[in-house]
Design a protein around this motif. Sequence first.
Motif, PDB file in Angstrom:
ATOM      1  N   CYS A 227      -1.439   3.705   8.521  1.00  0.00           N
ATOM      2  CA  CYS A 227      -0.890   4.872   9.217  1.00  0.00           C
ATOM      3  C   CYS A 227       0.497   5.282   8.733  1.00  0.00           C
ATOM      4  CB  CYS A 227      -0.854   4.594  10.719  1.00  0.00           C
ATOM      5  SG  CYS A 227      -2.483   4.205  11.407  1.00  0.00           S
ATOM      6  N   GLU A 228       1.096   4.492   7.852  1.00  0.00           N
ATOM      7  CA  GLU A 228       2.420   4.813   7.314  1.00  0.00           C
ATOM      8  C   GLU A 228       2.288   5.308   5.878  1.00  0.00           C
ATOM      9  OE1 GLU A 228       5.002   4.671   9.303  1.00  0.00           O
ATOM     10  OE2 GLU A 228       3.826   3.790  10.936  1.00  0.00           O
TER      11      GLU A 228
ATOM     12  N   PHE B 140       0.831  -1.205   0.000  1.00  0.00           N
ATOM     13  CA  PHE B 140       0.000   0.000   0.000  1.00  0.00           C
ATOM     14  C   PHE B 140       0.860   1.248   0.000  1.00  0.00           C
ATOM     15  CE2 PHE B 140       0.873  -0.507   4.530  1.00  0.00           C
ATOM     16  CZ  PHE B 140       1.080   0.811   4.944  1.00  0.00           C
ATOM     17  N   VAL B 141       0.273   2.337  -0.492  1.00  0.00           N
ATOM     18  CA  VAL B 141       0.853   3.676  -0.409  1.00  0.00           C
ATOM     19  C   VAL B 141      -0.273   4.604   0.014  1.00  0.00           C
ATOM     20  CG1 VAL B 141       1.898   5.581  -1.693  1.00  0.00           C
ATOM     21  CG2 VAL B 141       2.592   3.225  -2.181  1.00  0.00           C
ATOM     22  N   THR B 142      -0.013   5.515   0.950  1.00  0.00           N
ATOM     23  CA  THR B 142      -1.018   6.499   1.329  1.00  0.00           C
ATOM     24  C   THR B 142      -0.686   7.841   0.695  1.00  0.00           C
ATOM     25  OG1 THR B 142       0.164   7.004   3.382  1.00  0.00           O
ATOM     26  CG2 THR B 142      -1.603   5.371   3.493  1.00  0.00           C
ATOM     27  N   LYS B 143      -1.729   8.601   0.422  1.00  0.00           N
ATOM     28  CA  LYS B 143      -1.582   9.903  -0.232  1.00  0.00           C
ATOM     29  C   LYS B 143      -2.457  10.912   0.501  1.00  0.00           C
ATOM     30  CE  LYS B 143      -0.949  12.822  -3.828  1.00  0.00           C
ATOM     31  NZ  LYS B 143       0.353  13.265  -4.336  1.00  0.00           N
TER      32      LYS B 143
ATOM     33  N   PRO C 216      -6.087  -0.473  12.691  1.00  0.00           N
ATOM     34  CA  PRO C 216      -5.234  -0.798  13.838  1.00  0.00           C
ATOM     35  C   PRO C 216      -5.927  -0.567  15.182  1.00  0.00           C
ATOM     36  CG  PRO C 216      -4.628   1.341  12.959  1.00  0.00           C
ATOM     37  CD  PRO C 216      -5.661   0.786  12.031  1.00  0.00           C
ATOM     38  N   TYR C 217      -7.117   0.042  15.174  1.00  0.00           N
ATOM     39  CA  TYR C 217      -7.790   0.395  16.426  1.00  0.00           C
ATOM     40  C   TYR C 217      -8.598  -0.783  16.982  1.00  0.00           C
ATOM     41  CZ  TYR C 217     -10.208   3.677  19.640  1.00  0.00           C
ATOM     42  OH  TYR C 217     -10.700   4.348  20.735  1.00  0.00           O
ATOM     43  N   HIS C 218      -9.528  -1.309  16.172  1.00  0.00           N
ATOM     44  CA  HIS C 218     -10.378  -2.408  16.650  1.00  0.00           C
ATOM     45  C   HIS C 218     -10.333  -3.637  15.740  1.00  0.00           C
ATOM     46  CE1 HIS C 218     -12.262   1.177  18.602  1.00  0.00           C
ATOM     47  NE2 HIS C 218     -12.282   0.344  19.639  1.00  0.00           N
ATOM     48  N   GLY C 219      -9.503  -3.573  14.697  1.00  0.00           N
ATOM     49  CA  GLY C 219      -9.287  -4.767  13.891  1.00  0.00           C
ATOM     50  C   GLY C 219     -10.286  -5.028  12.787  1.00  0.00           C
TER      51      GLY C 219
END
Length: 360
Positions: free
Chosen positions: A78-79, A43-46, A89-92
Motif C-alpha cells: 500500500c506504500e 518493494f516499489v509500487t508503480k 494487509p487485509y486477511h494475510g
Amino acid sequence: MDAIVIPEHYCSREILDKEIKNVFHKVWSFVCLKSELANDNDFVTKNIGNTSIVVQNIRGEIKAFLNVCSHRHSRIQCEQKGNRPLLCPYHGWSYNKDGIPTGIPKKPYFDFQKEDLEKLKLKEVKIDFCGELVFINPNDDSESLTEYLDDFYEELEKISNNIGKEVDINEMKINANWKILVENTLESYHVALIHTDTFLRLGTSGIDFSFAGKNSVWTTQLAKGENEGKNAIIHKPFQDRDYKIDGYKHFIIFPNLLISSTYGISFNISLIEPIDESSSRFISRVFVTKTHTNTENSPLVDAYYKSLVQFNRDVFSEDKEICEHVQLGVQSSPYSGQLSKEEKRVWHFQNSIINLLNDK
C-alpha cells in the motif's frame, strides 16, 4: 512546421484515458534503480493509470505483479516503497516468487487443492533491466526492452552503472497536463526567458539531436569545459570516474522518463506522471557519479552537492510556473501550434503519441 498534438489534447479526460490505454499500457515504464530493491522484501509500487503494479525482491529475484490480492482484491503493498513480505494487509494471504499464494490463514476452511492455488496466482508483469534501470511493461506482446531503447541501450546502461550517491529528490504536483511538462524539457527555445539566472548560464546551444525509436537525445557543449576556470576546483574530486562526456546530454525515454548528465559528473532522473488531464506528478532525483576514490567528508564536495540541489530545484520551479501558464492557455487556444527546428524533439514526441493513439 505545425504541431501534431492540438490544444484539446492537453485538457481532455477522454484523451488522457486513451493515452493510458494506448500509450502507458503498451510501452516500457521506468520504475526505479536496482539499488532500491537490493534486499529481500524491498518493494516499489508503480501506478499506470488506475492499475497498481508491485516490483519486489523475493529471495534475491526481482519480480513484478499486479498489486491486487487474488482473495478479495485488496492492494497488497500500500506504500510507494518499503520492505515487507508480499503479504496482503487485509486477511494475510502471502505469495511466493511465482505469485502463488503459499501462506493462507485458516487454510482448511477453503479446501484448496494444488491446482486451485495455481489458478489464484498473481498476474505477472513483464520486467527487464538496462544496467541499474528497472522497467516494467503491462503489454505481454511488446518488443523487448533492448529493442525499445534501440541505439541508446548501451549508453544508458553505462550511465546507470555509474550513478552514485543520491543527493536530492524533489517531488511536486504541477497543474499542467503531463505532455506539456515533457515537451518543456525537450526544447531549449524557452531557456533565454525562463532560466535567465540558472540554465542559461550553462551556455547550452544547438540542435544536435539523435533519435532511436520513440526516444531522443540532445547533446550540447557548455560555455566552460569540465576543468576550465572554477570548474577545475569544483570537479577535481570526481576526476577518477568511468563515464565522461564533453558537456551536457539529455535523453527522453518515451513517454515520460528524462535522464540527463553534465560532464558525466552529475545526473538527473525525472519522471512525469499524469494525475488527471490538467495536473501531473513530477519527481526529480539528483545523483553524482561513482568514483574510484573516496569523496565523502569533503567540504568542497558537500558544497558542490548543495549547489546541484539548489540549481535543479530553481530550474524546475521556473518550469512549473510557465507550464501552468501554458495549461491555462490551451484551454481556450484557437491555434494549432507551431514548431521550429529547435523543437524537433517535441515534434518527434508528439508524433509518437499520435501514432500510438491511432494504433500505428
